[in-house]
Design a protein around this motif. Sequence first.
Motif, mmCIF file in Angstrom:
data_model
loop_
_atom_site.group_PDB
_atom_site.id
_atom_site.type_symbol
_atom_site.label_atom_id
_atom_site.label_comp_id
_atom_site.label_asym_id
_atom_site.label_seq_id
_atom_site.Cartn_x
_atom_site.Cartn_y
_atom_site.Cartn_z
ATOM 1 N N SER A 1 1.007 -1.041 -0.148
ATOM 2 C CA SER A 1 0.018 0.090 -0.497
ATOM 3 C C SER A 1 0.810 1.476 -0.037
ATOM 4 N N SER A 2 0.072 2.371 -0.354
ATOM 5 C CA SER A 2 0.823 4.135 -0.655
ATOM 6 C C SER A 2 1.666 3.553 0.941
ATOM 7 N N SER A 3 0.532 3.934 2.326
ATOM 8 C CA SER A 3 1.230 4.314 3.416
ATOM 9 C C SER A 3 2.175 3.493 4.054
ATOM 10 N N ASP A 4 2.487 1.945 3.321
ATOM 11 C CA ASP A 4 3.497 1.215 3.415
ATOM 12 C C ASP A 4 5.292 1.564 2.819
ATOM 13 N N VAL A 5 4.578 1.883 1.650
ATOM 14 C CA VAL A 5 5.253 2.167 1.057
ATOM 15 C C VAL A 5 6.326 3.557 1.441
ATOM 16 N N ARG A 6 5.651 4.722 2.090
ATOM 17 C CA ARG A 6 6.150 5.342 2.880
ATOM 18 C C ARG A 6 6.575 5.840 4.465
ATOM 19 N N LYS A 7 6.680 4.337 4.692
ATOM 20 C CA LYS A 7 6.135 3.926 6.576
ATOM 21 C C LYS A 7 7.556 2.861 6.026
ATOM 22 N N LYS A 8 7.950 2.183 5.170
ATOM 23 C CA LYS A 8 8.657 1.466 4.955
ATOM 24 C C LYS A 8 10.389 1.717 4.380
ATOM 25 N N ASN A 9 9.749 2.494 3.758
ATOM 26 C CA ASN A 9 10.678 3.172 2.089
ATOM 27 C C ASN A 9 11.382 2.879 2.510
ATOM 28 N N LYS A 10 11.540 1.240 1.609
ATOM 29 C CA LYS A 10 12.252 -0.467 1.482
ATOM 30 C C LYS A 10 11.759 -0.911 0.624
ATOM 31 N N GLY A 11 12.232 -1.876 -0.713
ATOM 32 C CA GLY A 11 12.147 -2.714 -0.665
ATOM 33 C C GLY A 11 11.915 -1.860 -2.316
ATOM 34 N N THR A 12 10.493 -3.355 -2.657
ATOM 35 C CA THR A 12 9.662 -3.086 -3.787
ATOM 36 C C THR A 12 8.179 -2.228 -3.902
#
Length: 222
Positions: A192-203
Motif C-alpha cells: 500500500s502507499s502508506s506502507d511505501v511511505r513507512k517502510k521506504n525500502k524494497g519494491t
Amino acid sequence: MFKRFDPTTDISTSTQIKSSIQRGIKSQILSSHPSLDEEIIDELLPKKSPLVQYKIGSHLMLYCRHVDGVDEPIFFQHRDGPILPTLKFVHKYPEVKFTSVTVDKGAIPFVLGGANIMCPGLTNVGEFCMITITYFDFLISYVKTNHPLQFLKGGDMPPDTEEGPALDKGDGVVIYAEGKQYPLAVGFMTMSSSDVRKKNKGTGIENCHYLGDGLWGTDEIH
C-alpha cells in the motif's frame, strides 16, 4: 512482462468478448481508476466497436479495440490482477486521468530497463527543488497551504488519509517521471502507499509494461 513480446509468435488464441463480459471489464476499470466515469469509459470503449481478447501464454490477457479492420491493444491483465491500460493508449488520451504515481528522475533509466520501482523512488524529494527554493517561495507556500514543502518535487503518490491508504496493495497505476509530461510505465502496487511511505525500502510497484518494450512497439494486431 512484455520485454520481448512479439505478437506474431506470442499470441495463442483470440476471442471477441461478449457485451455482458465487456460491461464487467468496464466496471473493473472504473473501480481501479475512480477519476474516470461511465461517459469517459464508453467513449474509450464504444459499444459498437468490438472488444477482442488475445491470450498470451498461460496467464496474460491482452484486450484490443477493433477499429478499421485491425485490433488496437488498449488494456491488459495478468492472472486476476488489475486491468491496466497500455502506454500508447494513455499517451493517446492525455486528458484521461488514470490512477497514477510519479518516480524521481534517478529512477528513470532503471524503469526504462524494466526494473521494478523501489520505494525510495516514490518518496524521494527532488534535490534540485530543495536547493533552489527561495525564502520567498517558502513563505508563500506556507501561507497558502500551511505546508512549506509544497514546492518540493520528486517521487509522489496520492496522499493517504485517516480512513486508509490512497493506494492498496494490488492497485494498478500509471507511472510518470519527475518533470516529464507523459508516463513511462504501467504496473501495480506490491504494498500500500502508506506502507511505501513507512517502510521506504524494497519494491513498491511491479513494472509490467514500459516505454520500449515489446507491447510499446505493437501498434496493432491483425
